[in-house]
Design an enzyme around this catalytic site. Structure first.
Site, short mmCIF file in Angstrom:
data_model
loop_
_atom_site.label_atom_id
_atom_site.label_comp_id
_atom_site.label_asym_id
_atom_site.label_seq_id
_atom_site.Cartn_x
_atom_site.Cartn_y
_atom_site.Cartn_z
N CYS A 1 31.47 19.58 41.43
CA CYS A 1 32.38 20.00 42.48
C CYS A 1 32.09 20.71 43.59
CB CYS A 1 33.79 20.48 41.89
SG CYS A 1 35.00 21.20 42.78
N CYS B 1 40.11 18.27 43.81
CA CYS B 1 39.51 17.05 43.15
C CYS B 1 40.36 16.40 41.86
CB CYS B 1 37.93 17.70 42.51
SG CYS B 1 37.02 18.25 43.73
N CYS C 1 41.66 34.93 43.79
CA CYS C 1 42.55 36.01 43.84
C CYS C 1 42.65 36.54 42.59
CB CYS C 1 43.63 35.65 44.77
SG CYS C 1 44.86 34.57 43.95
N HIS D 1 33.63 22.38 45.82
CA HIS D 1 34.34 23.49 45.74
C HIS D 1 33.88 24.72 45.22
CE1 HIS D 1 37.20 20.24 46.74
NE2 HIS D 1 37.39 21.10 47.76
N HIS E 1 52.08 30.91 21.85
CA HIS E 1 52.67 32.07 22.28
C HIS E 1 53.65 32.36 21.13
CE1 HIS E 1 54.26 35.43 24.14
NE2 HIS E 1 55.46 35.13 24.33
N CYS F 1 50.55 38.87 20.86
CA CYS F 1 51.95 38.42 20.39
C CYS F 1 52.15 38.19 19.05
CB CYS F 1 52.44 37.10 21.47
SG CYS F 1 51.22 35.61 21.05
N CYS G 1 56.53 33.93 34.11
CA CYS G 1 57.50 33.49 33.02
C CYS G 1 57.04 34.36 31.71
CB CYS G 1 57.57 32.29 32.75
SG CYS G 1 56.02 31.57 32.38
N CYS H 1 51.47 34.85 32.15
CA CYS H 1 51.85 34.30 33.50
C CYS H 1 52.76 35.50 33.99
CB CYS H 1 53.03 33.02 33.34
SG CYS H 1 53.69 32.50 34.63
#
Length: 652
Positions: free
Chosen positions: A4, A79, A41, A6, A639, A283, A29, A26
């Site tokens: 790849c 890609c 980032c 990138h 989860h 969790c 959510c 996340c």
């Protein structure tokens, strides 16, 4: 894809948020299932099979590369394929090694430059022992709780003002105004009576003494004439200058009064409705702690029992310091728990008043800010003590969110299999936790019994009895010989029932029959159904009675069938659904079929009639208390969430 282009442009920041296990969810959510971290980032979001928040981040920011936190594979959105190559500096390999070390808490592996990964963390326990991380999350807990208080206070003020504008609200407002007027009149009458008594007392004291006892008797008023004289004096000395103005009747003034008044306001945080922060794939632990804290008998045991000082006392005795401290607090004794099966009723969960904090009640507990968020400072780690302090925080009515650092630290030290930030199984954690708690209670109660106060020894014994028996039941394993119809019975203990899905759900095809919801009663019926043993493999005692024990004749093997039935019901019934099926030779996949169950469960059809004949019909009825749910399509990731009935709030 093998290459790849990138990836070659990737420049990974050293302080990426993915290195902090508390960020493995996340940001939109809060799920921990299929979590992807952007490599350009600090953004962390869920995959396209959940809510597509990572894909939306790529569409907004055009950052192409993302890494799955649990499986550690990289995907390129430009890609549209998984990435197998690395950049020239080997950042992806180093990142995978670092994440694996954080999950397992093993930093002894070396990087490509020969340096150990231990230099990337500040202490042996990484973020769990990092005081800065603990203080940061503790401040976040305070801020979240304060925001919760403010939102609920403002929402309550708005709804009270709105309710006062409705016809029913106006009627209630008028009733409250009339009650206030009546109460005001009663208060004024009480003050007049007190003033009258004070004036009469002053007059009697100012009267000169009489030498004649006859005159003294004449001065004493008779009971018949006391009431009229009081009435006259009441009319005479009625104050006219201190009368309060009449209650306002304007609806605007009343609205303002209702909106600003905190009287009879319910606590903003319902006791028990306290969230546990996910500290990095924890969790599984949080969901189990939630359901244990909502079991009334289990919670009350550990709210009254604190083994921290007891273990310090035993440690001092082991080191030669056997002097008993006079400051040892006496412990309350739990009522004796009988072995007879009783159903878990909601009326039983009406616990005694433990509210404090927002509700305005006084609290005799320690400072809640310092109980659970910090890791235990004592060298003698106690799971019972951590359960005690955590339940205190959760049921104090003060905190909307708490970070269970101390509990996780104790689990890591005492249950090494769960050390690290890897995803774990909640069922296995519950079994291990109860086993360790039982061992701790047994060890504490038997070591140096003369050093422990009698009340504390009795309390430890009763709590141990409850922990051992709250989930304990018995199964009857019955094998029937098909040749002579002889039945062989064996009693086996159990702490949970593992239920399998019916056969139609074990096929990979997408038939409509296998997609229909499955009933819990259907799974219980399958658990207790008669199962035919394959071939002649059963050595029946009845068929081999004429054969001598050391005879050279072969053992007679016959065909048989086996059946499991419940012969003793536990106080709390745990049902474990085995949601997996084999796909191919060595591949397991999850059965994602919805299971339907009612709020009440009748276990009588699945019990042995001979063993449970003396029980009443209501002894077979169970009320639903808690549900632990696994979200995800596989076993390696997912989860956990917990749904619990809360007696304080009346809902889950």
């Amino acid at each position: 894809m093998d290459k790849c282009k990138h990836v070659g442009r990737l420049r990974l920041a050293q302080d990426h948020s993915i290195l902090n296990p508390q960020k493995w969810h996340c940001v939109d959510c809060n799920t921990t299932e299929s979590v992807w971290a952007c490599l350009s980032c600090s953004h962390v979001a869920c995959g396209r099979y959940i809510e597509e928040h990572a894909l939306r981040h790529f569409q907004d920011s055009k950052h192409p590369l993302a890494l799955e936190v649990n499986e550690l594979y990289v995907f390129c959105y430009l890609c549209d394929d998984y990435v197998l190559n690395d950049n020239t500096t080997g950042d992806l390999k180093l990142l995978r090694s670092t994440l694996s070390a954080i999950k397992s808490q093993n930093y002894d592996c070396t990087t490509r430059s020969g340096r150990t990964l231990r230099s990337m963390v500040t202490a042996d326990d990484s973020f769990i022992s990092h005081e800065g991380a603990q203080a940061f999350l503790q401040n976040e807990d305070r801020a979240f709780t304060a925001l919760w208080h403010r939102r609920h206070a403002l929402l309550g003020k708005v709804f009270r003002s709105w309710f006062a504008l409705t016809p029913k609200g106006k009627q209630r407002l008028e009733e409250e105004r009339l009650r206030e007027v009546a109460e005001q009149k009663r208060e004024e009458a009480r003050k007049r009576r007190q003033q009258l008594k004070r004036k009469l007392k002053e007059e009697m004291e100012s009267t000169p003494p009489r030498k004649s006892s006859r005159l003294k008797q004449q001065m004493q008023p008779s009971p018949k004439t006391e009431l009229p004289s009081v009435q006259k004096m009441n009319q005479k000395y009625t104050p006219t200058t201190k009368q309060k103005p009449p209650a306002p009747t304007s609806i605007e003034v009343c609205l303002k009064k209702i909106g600003n008044s905190p009287i009879k306001r319910k606590p903003t945080v319902t006791p028990g409705v306290t969230g546990l922060r996910n500290l990095g794939n924890t969790c599984y632990m949080n969901s189990i702690l939630q359901i244990l804290s909502h079991l009334h008998v289990f919670r009350e045991c550990f709210l009254q029992l604190d083994l921290n000082q007891t273990q310090e006392l035993l440690a001092a005795a082991g080191s030669g310091k056997t002097r008993l401290s006079s400051k040892y607090p006496p412990s309350a004794v739990l009522p004796k728990v009988t072995q007879k099966h009783t159903k878990v009723q909601r009326s039983l969960a009406r616990r005694q008043s433990f509210s404090s904090g927002l509700s305005g009640g006084a609290s005799n507990s320690r400072n809640m800010e310092l109980i659970q968020p910090k890791e235990p400072s004592s060298k003698h780690i106690s799971l019972c003590h951590e359960l005690h302090t955590l339940f205190q925080v959760m049921w104090s009515g003060k905190w909307a969110l708490v970070s269970p650092f101390a509990m996780l630290h104790s689990v890591w030290r005492l249950i090494p299999a769960f050390r690290g930030y890897a995803q774990q199984d909640a069922q296995e954690f519950l079994c291990e936790l109860l086993d360790k708690v039982q061992q701790e209670l047994e060890t504490t109660g038997t070591r140096y019994p003369t050093l422990i106060p009698a009340s504390q020894r009795k309390l430890i014994k009763q709590v141990l009895n409850i922990v051992n028996n709250i989930f304990h039941g018995q199964l009857l394993s019955q094998v029937t010989c098909l040749a002579c119809d002889h039945k062989s019975n064996t009693i086996e203990p159990f702490w949970d029932l593992s239920l399998e899905f019916p056969e139609r759900y074990h096929f990979n095809g997408k038939e409509t029959a296998s997609q229909r919801p499955c009933l819990l009663t259907e799974m219980l019926a399958k658990f207790t159904e008669t199962e035919a043993l394959e071939g002649k493999i059963y050595a029946c005692d009845q068929c081999n009675t004429k054969r001598r024990k050391f005879s050279s004749k072969p053992v007679v093997l016959t065909e048989a069938q086996k059946q499991l039935m419940v012969c003793r019901l536990p106080q709390v019934l745990r049902l474990h659904l085995k949601r997996f099926r084999w796909s191919g030779r060595n591949h397991r996949e999850k059965i994602g079929v919805h299971v339907r169950f009612d709020q009440m469960l009748n276990m009588e059809p699945y019990c042995c009639r001979e063993s449970t004949a003396a029980l009443r019909a209501d002894c077979f009825i169970y009320d639903l208390s808690s549900v632990v749910m696994h979200h995800g399509k596989g076993f390696g990731s997912g989860h956990y969430t917990a749904f619990c009935y809360n007696p304080e709030g009346g809902n889950g």
